[in-house]
Design an enzyme around this catalytic site. Structure first.
Site, PDB file in Angstrom:
ATOM      1  N   THR A   1     -11.464 -17.468   9.456  1.00  0.00           N
ATOM      2  CA  THR A   1     -12.076 -17.367  10.794  1.00  0.00           C
ATOM      3  C   THR A   1     -13.244 -16.388  10.807  1.00  0.00           C
ATOM      4  O   THR A   1     -13.266 -15.460  11.600  1.00  0.00           O
ATOM      5  CB  THR A   1     -11.028 -16.906  11.830  1.00  0.00           C
ATOM      6  OG1 THR A   1     -10.543 -15.606  11.409  1.00  0.00           O
ATOM      7  CG2 THR A   1      -9.874 -17.861  11.957  1.00  0.00           C
TER       8      THR A   1
ATOM      9  N   GLU B   1      -5.174  -4.478   5.840  1.00  0.00           N
ATOM     10  CA  GLU B   1      -6.407  -4.006   5.189  1.00  0.00           C
ATOM     11  C   GLU B   1      -6.431  -4.384   3.730  1.00  0.00           C
ATOM     12  O   GLU B   1      -7.477  -4.711   3.173  1.00  0.00           O
ATOM     13  CB  GLU B   1      -6.526  -2.487   5.343  1.00  0.00           C
ATOM     14  CG  GLU B   1      -7.864  -1.914   4.856  1.00  0.00           C
ATOM     15  CD  GLU B   1      -7.833  -1.325   3.437  1.00  0.00           C
ATOM     16  OE1 GLU B   1      -8.846  -0.732   3.035  1.00  0.00           O
ATOM     17  OE2 GLU B   1      -6.825  -1.475   2.717  1.00  0.00           O
TER      18      GLU B   1
ATOM     19  N   GLU C   1     -10.910  -8.129  12.438  1.00  0.00           N
ATOM     20  CA  GLU C   1     -10.570  -8.986  13.583  1.00  0.00           C
ATOM     21  C   GLU C   1     -10.776  -8.228  14.895  1.00  0.00           C
ATOM     22  O   GLU C   1     -11.232  -8.801  15.891  1.00  0.00           O
ATOM     23  CB  GLU C   1      -9.134  -9.496  13.469  1.00  0.00           C
ATOM     24  CG  GLU C   1      -8.875 -10.379  12.247  1.00  0.00           C
ATOM     25  CD  GLU C   1      -9.899 -11.495  12.082  1.00  0.00           C
ATOM     26  OE1 GLU C   1     -10.078 -12.277  13.026  1.00  0.00           O
ATOM     27  OE2 GLU C   1     -10.521 -11.570  11.002  1.00  0.00           O
TER      28      GLU C   1
ATOM     29  N   ASP D   1      -8.576   7.028   5.413  1.00  0.00           N
ATOM     30  CA  ASP D   1      -7.642   6.091   4.772  1.00  0.00           C
ATOM     31  C   ASP D   1      -6.833   6.912   3.766  1.00  0.00           C
ATOM     32  O   ASP D   1      -5.827   7.534   4.131  1.00  0.00           O
ATOM     33  CB  ASP D   1      -8.471   4.969   4.130  1.00  0.00           C
ATOM     34  CG  ASP D   1      -7.652   3.937   3.368  1.00  0.00           C
ATOM     35  OD1 ASP D   1      -6.454   4.176   3.127  1.00  0.00           O
ATOM     36  OD2 ASP D   1      -8.209   2.891   2.993  1.00  0.00           O
TER      37      ASP D   1
ATOM     38  N   HIS E   1      -2.207   1.570  -5.888  1.00  0.00           N
ATOM     39  CA  HIS E   1      -1.765   0.157  -5.787  1.00  0.00           C
ATOM     40  C   HIS E   1      -0.616  -0.191  -6.746  1.00  0.00           C
ATOM     41  O   HIS E   1      -0.417  -1.363  -7.052  1.00  0.00           O
ATOM     42  CB  HIS E   1      -2.941  -0.809  -5.989  1.00  0.00           C
ATOM     43  CG  HIS E   1      -3.879  -0.840  -4.820  1.00  0.00           C
ATOM     44  ND1 HIS E   1      -4.785  -1.843  -4.618  1.00  0.00           N
ATOM     45  CD2 HIS E   1      -4.056   0.012  -3.769  1.00  0.00           C
ATOM     46  CE1 HIS E   1      -5.487  -1.599  -3.516  1.00  0.00           C
ATOM     47  NE2 HIS E   1      -5.060  -0.476  -2.989  1.00  0.00           N
TER      48      HIS E   1
END
Lengths: 744, 744
Positions: free
Chosen positions: B264, B422, B431, B451, B552
């Site tokens: 989108t 994110e 969005e 962050d 991560h």
């Protein structure tokens, strides 16, 4: 003793009281800013007395004399005559007694198109031995000295390529896609010249639609049936004897489909600005095209071969318009002859000027009300555009006088713009919005356009964003209709053009600015600025003319305007007063006179039309219409909410940041409807509610066009595009609703 | 008698004085608005005492406990763990004693990618008879209970297509375009599997760059040389014994090049929103790709055939990284074997939540300072992102308490955003900016992103628009460096990262937000909102790690953060205080603490770099650089002018509309740099100064990339594009300068 005590007490009370009075009224509070002089200024509203005085000073004779001065010589963009009008504007706006705070010129180097004065464009009928059997007039016939002025430009199609075409003539009605299609089913169009009449399609389209069929040249004329209410054989019935177009009259025009300088889209056209290669320009005629007068069109069309064209192809000449051939009837004097079209147009990048003038706002100088009109004409341009400029000069004179005398200064800044090169595609105004994009986007309250101020003197024609309806009505009620003692501009208007609003009942009809007919287009479509366009117009029951008959001809002169359009200049005065009242209300109102509820009503109208036309089809494709319905309902709710907030506020006495906040909500509402990606193929169109539409339905334009395409092709990718446009429109309306809700 | 008279006089004077005092101070002036209570409020500035108190209340132990609560379970976007953090945020922000005015969730339906829990992705070495000679670990090795949590997601490459590839293995260095090119000159890559190391190129690029050479699958691992300062054979040197990555650690990540929900673009991803066909998505891997730990990479790379790869291809394993083959050495146990890659990822549109909280501004509620961070992690996400969220929660707690107690309310509104998804491409924040585009564009003063609050505890890393440098410095000077009594955050910072400004002399270096590394990207690049990003970072002289080593992986846990990143949470506290001071200054300052002159300095730097690199080449192509030079000079002049206006003003005592006007000039400055058409191929990038650049030069990105292309191709159309970008940049800078000049 009692007495003494009493006297002492009384004396004491008196002293205390005196002290209190002195303390309260006699000493300014210090610290804080409670005594600040600005406290009252920031809460001030429109001064209705000042406004009435201003309107009474807007003078018809001044307007008339402005028009006389502006139309002395032809003033096509970038010519010597144009420069004279630049000087005139600067002189007026820099006048020490009635000028503005500042005035200056701004120049752009823009791509224009002219006929060659040494090699006029020619249309001839030539036989096999190359003898010219008929030559169309190069210039219009002179009835006054005006038409003889050496600077009168030959009728031509700006941006038509130069070229030489020779071929059999065919009549192609309005030159629409469907017209050429029908024609091509009957005639091999390869190598032909098509003669078309003005109307029904954009100017450039008459050539753009023709070329794919092999047509090599196009003529265009104004059919008397479309402009003169019938064919006038008697020369005494047309100008200079009436407002009707003389037989040699030919409409000039710009034959392009995008607005703004074509070489510098989205950039201000400055010297070193990147320019598109000329061969990349789209939306201009691929083959030569040339306008001619209807006397020449008559000579050609009535000689054409073939059988009678359909009824809706028939114009008002006293002959049958034939479809067939190609070429002339064997019995015609032109039998076997070709039509030869020689176009010598050339393109040139030239300096075009806007003239700008400002009155600085006293309280909110960073809020702009812009009032503008173009200055350039095709010839003398008395009605188009000088009627509007004459009115603008009169408004700026009266307001300027007040400013110079120190008796008035608007709350917000007023910017006057006299745009250049509008006739070539709204170039001056478009470049202005490109150069100052962010500044204007962030600060402009509204744009008022008065181009042709008076087409005729029957009633007001107003178009604009629905939020402005209210202030237009207020102004129209305040001004007397021309030549009327008891009726207002509003009263006349509602007689001629009205509708019934579910909220307001019967009201005059305000149109929408969905096209690019004048300089409002870059403000509406590129910047998303709340705009309106005003003029006085004609009684449609009295004439079918598509526009006033001298439009873009050499007959649009002071003589024409003052004798046939608005004798006495009372309609000019009424338009000036109406526009002036709107201008001052927008500039001076504490609370901006915008109604977001009226906007909601228009969105609801659009929604209902759209659902009626397309909902069933969308559902069949499993495309939900809920997002649209919900968005419009949310917008209505948000508008109602903001109206309530306003009603419950005491804006004159609350912090000035409150009214500023609400005004910003109203001012920026239209910005929420912009989507620079909505119409990738429509240059300059970003406002998803008011963009032009090919389908022409009174509903969301992108959605409507997408639906038309999908319904005709039934391709999945076209239906996907419909879904895309449902999202474009519904998310834009939701975004606008967010602007109206509580700010946090 | 005299006595009596004197007494009477004195008494009278006293009464009069009392009266004056009562009258002056005791009675509010009525009429007009001179007594309006708002007059003092609107002129109020930052309360430094309140600010000091607030900062002293920002508590390291609270931050530690926030982190513990946030990292209890893995909370990848849209999982049960994510929902727990949603509930935690809502609970905190709705707390009656320390919550915000309002808090709520907002949901989007977004396109995500997950590994199949029932069919884990596999990497195996298989011989000709299909026996598995080696199988890479599916999950990281457990050292604490955290790694054993059932919700730990297998290392995977989000948006890698599912698929099964089997072929000879080759080593492809960082997987850059040039790496594959060099490789392909030595090996036929058709049907091979490439193993690449993280770094040097975007994640998805490692597969995108590979596919054109016929590579059918890609592995990616983190070379110890790039993360652990060398190859650690001794397991006791890595976590849980140090901050270094254990041998089985594998970096998860999102393998896409555009940010925001990919189905989108430019729309809020709601239920009925138009979605692109999945096959139209660009910027994702065309072939399967899978991350593995370096212990498995070691087992594969050290067995590869071929000759030694170039020096800059060598990693830190104690073997030679070979270029050649393809496949394993004949002498290897894996001789003649293939590598088999089985990826079972699937895509799904799922509900992802942002949690929003607001404190309504008292004076200018329609001006927003937004402070945000994402909430979702790959696994437990202690550092990324929960360190930032822990800090945000502590700031909102202290400020919320003041609001609830009625002791403070900011001048402007503060919006806190806890973004979802994110890790999949800044989806929640993107969005949000898409849904509220106009509202946020028009009202947002600044966006603060924290962050990863603490990468390490050496010094502050700050990036942002140059106009914010000043307020960042003010805050950094106000806050003590972690573990320091005498040095401020600023003092430490300038030791580690500094530059010499022509105006300010030696100062800490503030970076630019040119990429899309965190949620600032949609604010900077899509909305053009003045933004900054803060964290505490490491001493580059002490480590070459490309990021903190647990990034991560399943080791990014509370245990890791509290033992190796920031024991005592003092760096967290320092970042919180610095960010908090900036937040309150942005929200409470009468005049926004933005310096447009600092912006001018950055533009001048960009100009000089650009001219040094390209001017000669441009002149050879007859492309003038004057528009750029003039634009930057005009911006400098305009900035100097606005600085003067500010200096000469008495903003606390003049009309509040004056400071609002100047603040709007400062706030909207960055908006003038937006051009939605500047980068047609870079989704979401509209800010022409800070857009990402392929060339990487510290100058105008579009121009720089266009110059690189043109200098390499020498095609006229590429040089035309250079000219286009000169106009894009110079007209944007001119437009920004107009914002700073006198408003009329």
């Amino acid at each position: 003793m009692i007495k003494k005590v009493l006297a002492g007490l009384l004396c004491g009370v008196a002293l205390l009281t005196a002290g209190i009075l002195i303390g309260h009224y006699g000493i300014e509070k210090s610290g804080g800013s409670t005594s600040a002089s600005w406290v009252n200024d920031v809460g001030r509203d429109v001064d209705e007395k000042m406004l009435e005085e201003f309107l009474s000073q807007v003078d018809n004779i001044h307007i008339q004399e402005n028009l006389r001065a502006l139309t002395k010589v032809p003033h096509m963009a970038t010519t010597a005559g144009d420069e004279q009008t630049v000087q005139l504007m600067l002189k007026r706006w820099q006048d020490p007694d009635s000028g503005l705070d500042q005035a200056w010129r701004e120049e752009y180097m823009v791509y224009l198109s002219f006929p060659d004065p040494d090699k006029p464009n020619q249309v001839t009928v030539v036989n096999a031995s190359n003898s010219a059997l008929h030559t169309a007039r190069e210039k219009e016939k002179a009835y006054t000295a005006d038409q003889n002025h050496p600077d009168v430009v030959q009728p031509y199609a700006a941006y038509s390529p130069a070229g030489h075409a020779r071929g059999k003539l065919v009549y192609a009605n309005y030159g629409r896609v469907g017209d050429y299609k029908l024609l091509s089913q009957n005639v091999d169009l390869k190598g032909t010249i098509a003669i078309t009449r003005y109307g029904g399609a954009g100017r450039a389209d008459k050539a753009i639609n023709a070329a794919p069929h092999g047509v090599i040249g196009v003529l265009v004329y104004t059919d008397p049936g479309d402009i003169n209410d019938g064919f006038m054989s008697d020369i005494n019935e047309t100008y200079p004897h009436s407002w009707y177009m003389p037989p040699s009259g030919a409409e000039r025009g710009s034959f392009n489909t995008h607005y703004g300088d074509m070489l510098t889209p989205y950039f201000a056209a400055k010297e070193d600005t990147y320019r598109l290669p000329v061969e990349n320009i789209t939306g201009i005629p691929p083959i030569p095209i040339q306008p001619i007068g209807f006397e020449d069109a008559y000579a050609l069309i009535c000689e054409l071969d073939g059988g009678p064209a359909p009824q809706d192809w028939q114009g008002s000449f006293n002959c049958t318009y034939n479809l067939g051939g190609p070429g002339f009837r064997p019995t015609s004097a032109f039998a076997n002859s070709d039509v030869k079209l020689d176009v010598y147009n050339y393109e040139e990048v030239k300096n075009s000027s806007n003239v700008m003038g400002v009155i600085r706002g006293s309280v909110e100088p960073d809020r702009y009300v812009i009032y503008g009109n173009h200055r350039d004409s095709w010839v003398h341009g008395a009605i188009d555009p000088s009627s509007g400029t004459s009115v603008m000069l009169e408004l700026s004179r009266v307001l300027g006088q007040k400013v110079k005398r120190g008796t008035w200064r608007p709350r917000r800044s007023i910017i006057f713009g006299s745009w250049g090169a509008e006739e070539f595609g709204l170039i001056g105004s478009a470049e202005y919005t490109e150069q100052y994009f962010t500044k204007l986007s962030e600060r402009t309250v509204a744009y008022i356009n008065v181009d042709i101020a008076v087409l005729a003197n029957a009633f007001l024609r107003a178009s604009g964003m629905p939020s402005l309806q209210k202030v237009i009505f207020t102004a129209a009620k305040q001004v007397k209709a021309p030549g009327q003692d008891s009726m207002s501009v509003y009263d006349k208007w509602i007689q001629y053009a009205n509708r019934t609003s579910p909220v307001h009942g019967p009201i005059p009809r305000v149109g929408y600015l969905t096209g690019a007919g004048s300089d409002y287009a870059p403000f509406v479509h590129h910047l998303g600025i709340t705009s309106l366009d005003l003029s006085y117009t004609y009684d449609r029951t009295k004439t079918k003319a598509r526009i006033y008959p001298a439009y873009h001809t050499a007959y649009d002169t002071f003589d024409y305007a003052s004798r046939f359009i608005d004798p006495g200049f009372y309609a000019h005065q009424a338009v000036g007063r109406t526009a002036g009242s709107i201008l001052v209300r927008l500039a001076d109102s504490l609370l901006l006179p915008f109604s977001c509820s009226d906007y909601a009503e228009s969105l609801e109208d659009y929604l209902h039309v759209g659902l009626d036309l397309y909902e069933e089809k969308l559902h069949a494709q499993h495309i939900s219409t809920d997002p649209l319905k919900i968005a419009v309902a949310n917008f209505r709710k948000a508008a109602t909410h903001l109206d309530q907030v306003i009603r419950r506020s005491d804006l004159a006495n609350e912090t000035p940041l409150k009214v500023r906040r609400i005004n910003d909500q109203l001012m920026l509402l239209d910005r929420a409807f912009l989507n620079p990606l909505a119409f990738p193929n429509k240059y300059g169109y970003r406002h998803v509610i008011w963009a032009s539409s090919d389908s022409g339905a009174a509903t969301f334009p992108g959605l409507s066009d997408a639906c038309s395409r999908a319904m005709s092709s039934d391709k999945p990718s076209d239906w996907a595009d419909v879904h895309y446009h449902v999202s474009v429109v519904s998310q834009a309306i939701e975004g606008a609703a967010y602007m109206l809700l509580d700010v946090i």
